[in-house]
Design a protein around this motif. Structure first.
Motif, PDB file in Angstrom:
ATOM      1  N   TRP A  97       0.849  -1.193   0.000  1.00 17.91           N
ATOM      2  CA  TRP A  97       0.000   0.000   0.000  1.00 17.91           C
ATOM      3  C   TRP A  97       0.882   1.238   0.000  1.00 17.91           C
ATOM      4  N   GLN A  98       0.782   2.045  -1.017  1.00 22.73           N
ATOM      5  CA  GLN A  98       1.623   3.230  -1.168  1.00 22.73           C
ATOM      6  C   GLN A  98       0.787   4.490  -0.987  1.00 22.73           C
ATOM      7  N   PRO A  99       1.032   5.254   0.097  1.00 25.36           N
ATOM      8  CA  PRO A  99       0.277   6.495   0.288  1.00 25.36           C
ATOM      9  C   PRO A  99       0.604   7.522  -0.789  1.00 25.36           C
ATOM     10  N   VAL A 100      -0.432   8.141  -1.322  1.00 31.23           N
ATOM     11  CA  VAL A 100      -0.274   9.119  -2.393  1.00 31.23           C
ATOM     12  C   VAL A 100      -0.536  10.533  -1.892  1.00 31.23           C
ATOM     13  N   ARG A 106      -2.521   0.319  -4.183  1.00 29.72           N
ATOM     14  CA  ARG A 106      -1.974  -1.000  -3.868  1.00 29.72           C
ATOM     15  C   ARG A 106      -1.305  -1.578  -5.110  1.00 29.72           C
ATOM     16  N   VAL A 107      -0.065  -2.006  -4.953  1.00 28.13           N
ATOM     17  CA  VAL A 107       0.731  -2.539  -6.060  1.00 28.13           C
ATOM     18  C   VAL A 107       1.106  -3.987  -5.754  1.00 28.13           C
ATOM     19  N   THR A 108       0.867  -4.861  -6.706  1.00 30.66           N
ATOM     20  CA  THR A 108       1.227  -6.274  -6.578  1.00 30.66           C
ATOM     21  C   THR A 108       1.988  -6.698  -7.823  1.00 30.66           C
ATOM     22  N   GLN A 156       2.287  -4.142 -10.442  1.00 32.23           N
ATOM     23  CA  GLN A 156       1.072  -3.729 -11.144  1.00 32.23           C
ATOM     24  C   GLN A 156       0.094  -3.103 -10.160  1.00 32.23           C
ATOM     25  N   PRO A 157      -0.441  -1.903 -10.458  1.00 36.55           N
ATOM     26  CA  PRO A 157      -1.455  -1.318  -9.576  1.00 36.55           C
ATOM     27  C   PRO A 157      -2.757  -2.107  -9.667  1.00 36.55           C
ATOM     28  N   VAL A 158      -3.240  -2.586  -8.527  1.00 31.13           N
ATOM     29  CA  VAL A 158      -4.456  -3.397  -8.537  1.00 31.13           C
ATOM     30  C   VAL A 158      -5.606  -2.744  -7.784  1.00 31.13           C
ATOM     31  N   ALA A 159      -5.323  -1.723  -6.974  1.00 36.62           N
ATOM     32  CA  ALA A 159      -6.401  -1.091  -6.217  1.00 36.62           C
ATOM     33  C   ALA A 159      -6.044   0.352  -5.895  1.00 36.62           C
ATOM     34  N   ALA A 160      -7.075   1.188  -5.832  1.00 37.92           N
ATOM     35  CA  ALA A 160      -6.947   2.573  -5.375  1.00 37.92           C
ATOM     36  C   ALA A 160      -7.915   2.740  -4.213  1.00 37.92           C
ATOM     37  N   GLU A 161      -7.440   3.309  -3.117  1.00 36.59           N
ATOM     38  CA  GLU A 161      -8.247   3.389  -1.902  1.00 36.59           C
ATOM     39  C   GLU A 161      -8.383   4.828  -1.421  1.00 36.59           C
ATOM     40  N   LEU A 162      -9.574   5.149  -0.921  1.00 39.49           N
ATOM     41  CA  LEU A 162      -9.800   6.362  -0.145  1.00 39.49           C
ATOM     42  C   LEU A 162     -10.146   5.929   1.272  1.00 39.49           C
ATOM     43  N   LEU A 163      -9.336   6.354   2.227  1.00 42.80           N
ATOM     44  CA  LEU A 163      -9.547   6.010   3.636  1.00 42.80           C
ATOM     45  C   LEU A 163      -9.984   7.274   4.370  1.00 42.80           C
ATOM     46  N   TYR A 164     -11.170   7.232   4.953  1.00 37.86           N
ATOM     47  CA  TYR A 164     -11.747   8.385   5.647  1.00 37.86           C
ATOM     48  C   TYR A 164     -11.563   8.202   7.155  1.00 37.86           C
ATOM     49  N   GLY A 220       0.111  15.476   1.466  1.00 37.60           N
ATOM     50  CA  GLY A 220       1.083  14.597   0.823  1.00 37.60           C
ATOM     51  C   GLY A 220       1.292  13.271   1.530  1.00 37.60           C
ATOM     52  N   PRO A 221       2.189  12.435   0.982  1.00 37.60           N
ATOM     53  CA  PRO A 221       2.439  11.104   1.549  1.00 37.60           C
ATOM     54  C   PRO A 221       2.915  11.144   2.992  1.00 37.60           C
ATOM     55  N   ALA A 222       3.730  12.142   3.361  1.00 37.31           N
ATOM     56  CA  ALA A 222       4.229  12.209   4.738  1.00 37.31           C
ATOM     57  C   ALA A 222       3.078  12.397   5.717  1.00 37.31           C
ATOM     58  N   ARG A 223       2.139  13.273   5.371  1.00 36.34           N
ATOM     59  CA  ARG A 223       0.961  13.474   6.215  1.00 36.34           C
ATOM     60  C   ARG A 223       0.146  12.192   6.290  1.00 36.34           C
ATOM     61  N   ALA A 224      -0.018  11.498   5.159  1.00 37.33           N
ATOM     62  CA  ALA A 224      -0.768  10.243   5.143  1.00 37.33           C
ATOM     63  C   ALA A 224      -0.147   9.217   6.074  1.00 37.33           C
ATOM     64  N   ARG A 225       1.173   9.090   6.019  1.00 41.36           N
ATOM     65  CA  ARG A 225       1.838   8.121   6.898  1.00 41.36           C
ATOM     66  C   ARG A 225       1.660   8.495   8.364  1.00 41.36           C
ATOM     67  N   GLY A 226       1.688   9.793   8.672  1.00 39.31           N
ATOM     68  CA  GLY A 226       1.490  10.222  10.038  1.00 39.31           C
ATOM     69  C   GLY A 226       0.106   9.879  10.557  1.00 39.31           C
ATOM     70  N   VAL A 227      -0.917  10.144   9.750  1.00 39.54           N
ATOM     71  CA  VAL A 227      -2.282   9.805  10.145  1.00 39.54           C
ATOM     72  C   VAL A 227      -2.420   8.295  10.323  1.00 39.54           C
ATOM     73  N   LEU A 228      -1.831   7.526   9.413  1.00 40.92           N
ATOM     74  CA  LEU A 228      -1.907   6.062   9.515  1.00 40.92           C
ATOM     75  C   LEU A 228      -1.234   5.552  10.783  1.00 40.92           C
TER      76      LEU A 228
END
Length: 254
Positions: free
Chosen positions: A100-103, A133-135, A138-146, A163-171
């Motif tokens: 899972w790669q935060p965008v 999500r990359v497998t 190959q990209p196989v899924a795009a997710e929106l997490l609320y 950005g990705p840094a903020r996404a990782r912090g929230v996660l």
């Protein structure tokens, strides 16, 4: 692929054509090979282009074909096996999960159905994380997490506002919660403009929409809406109730 004139049959003409084309894909075409254009195929099989399109759309839905920008219709590779869900007491897509790669991470309101699931007001601002999500590359899924602010109250130390840094912090903060359970629904949908770009699909292509609610602290801590490529993924439910995507060992028409 030989020329076949379709006779009158009991089943719909497009379905009979779909069967003929499916057999030809197994015997006459290789993975990644480009099919002839619609005009040539319709003439070869003696059908209207509308009938041909119905058959091609059905084969695309079954994962036999792919429509690619600037390329055309190609023979799809076997589905990639990736796990969608984890055990009931684990968060899907853990922080260290490289699949899972935060965008991006922004602040905004959630769609009405998601806001209702989160039990927040329709105009309440929440964290919105977008991940890919990359497998096997190959990209196989795009997710929106609320994620509502109440689920991640200790974000003051995170300097990045987007950005990705903020996404990782929230996660990271989200994963500090003790997960009490989750539920999930799956439905067939159509690729949006954003999803089609990230998943290398055409807008409107069939996709599988997996919606997951995560429960913690006696309520809904987050809601995930993940869009999976229908041509890439086959969803199965195991004995544990966990939802997985199984590898398609043999090419079979559904």
């Amino acid at each position: 692929m030989g020329t076949t004139q379709l006779e009158t049959v009991q089943e719909p003409k497009y379905w009979h054509l779909r069967t003929v084309l499916s057999e030809a894909l197994d015997s006459d075409f290789a993975v990644g090979e480009i099919l002839p254009n619609e005009r040539d195929l319709a003439a070869r099989f003696g059908v209207a282009r509308a009938t041909l399109r119905q058959a091609l759309e059905q084969l695309e839905l079954e994962g036999r074909l792919q429509r690619r920008r600037g390329v055309g219709t190609t023979v799809a590779p076997p589905r990639v096996g990736v796990a969608v869900s984890t055990a009931q007491q684990e968060w899907t897509g853990a922080v260290a999960d490289e699949a899972w790669q935060p965008v991006e991470c922004t602040r905004g309101t959630a769609p009405a159905a998601v806001a209702a699931a989160l039990d927040v007001a329709a105009d309440e601002v929440v964290h919105v994380i977008r991940r890919i999500r990359v497998t096997h590359g190959q990209p196989v899924a795009a997710e929106l997490l609320y994620v509502p602010s109440a689920s991640v109250p200790d974000l003051s130390a995170i300097e990045a506002s987007t950005g990705p840094a903020r996404a990782r912090g929230v996660l990271r903060e989200l994963h500090r919660l003790g997960l009490e359970g989750q539920d999930r629904s799956v439905e067939l949908g159509s690729a949006s403009a954003d999803d089609s770009k990230e998943l290398d699909r055409l807008p409107g292509a069939p996709v599988l929409v997996v919606t997951t609610r995560y429960f913690a602290a006696g309520g809904t801590a987050a809601v995930s809406v993940a869009t999976y490529r229908a041509d890439t993924c086959r969803l199965t439910f195991g004995d544990s109730g966990a939802l997985e995507i199984s590898h398609d060992q043999e090419r079979q028409a559904s």
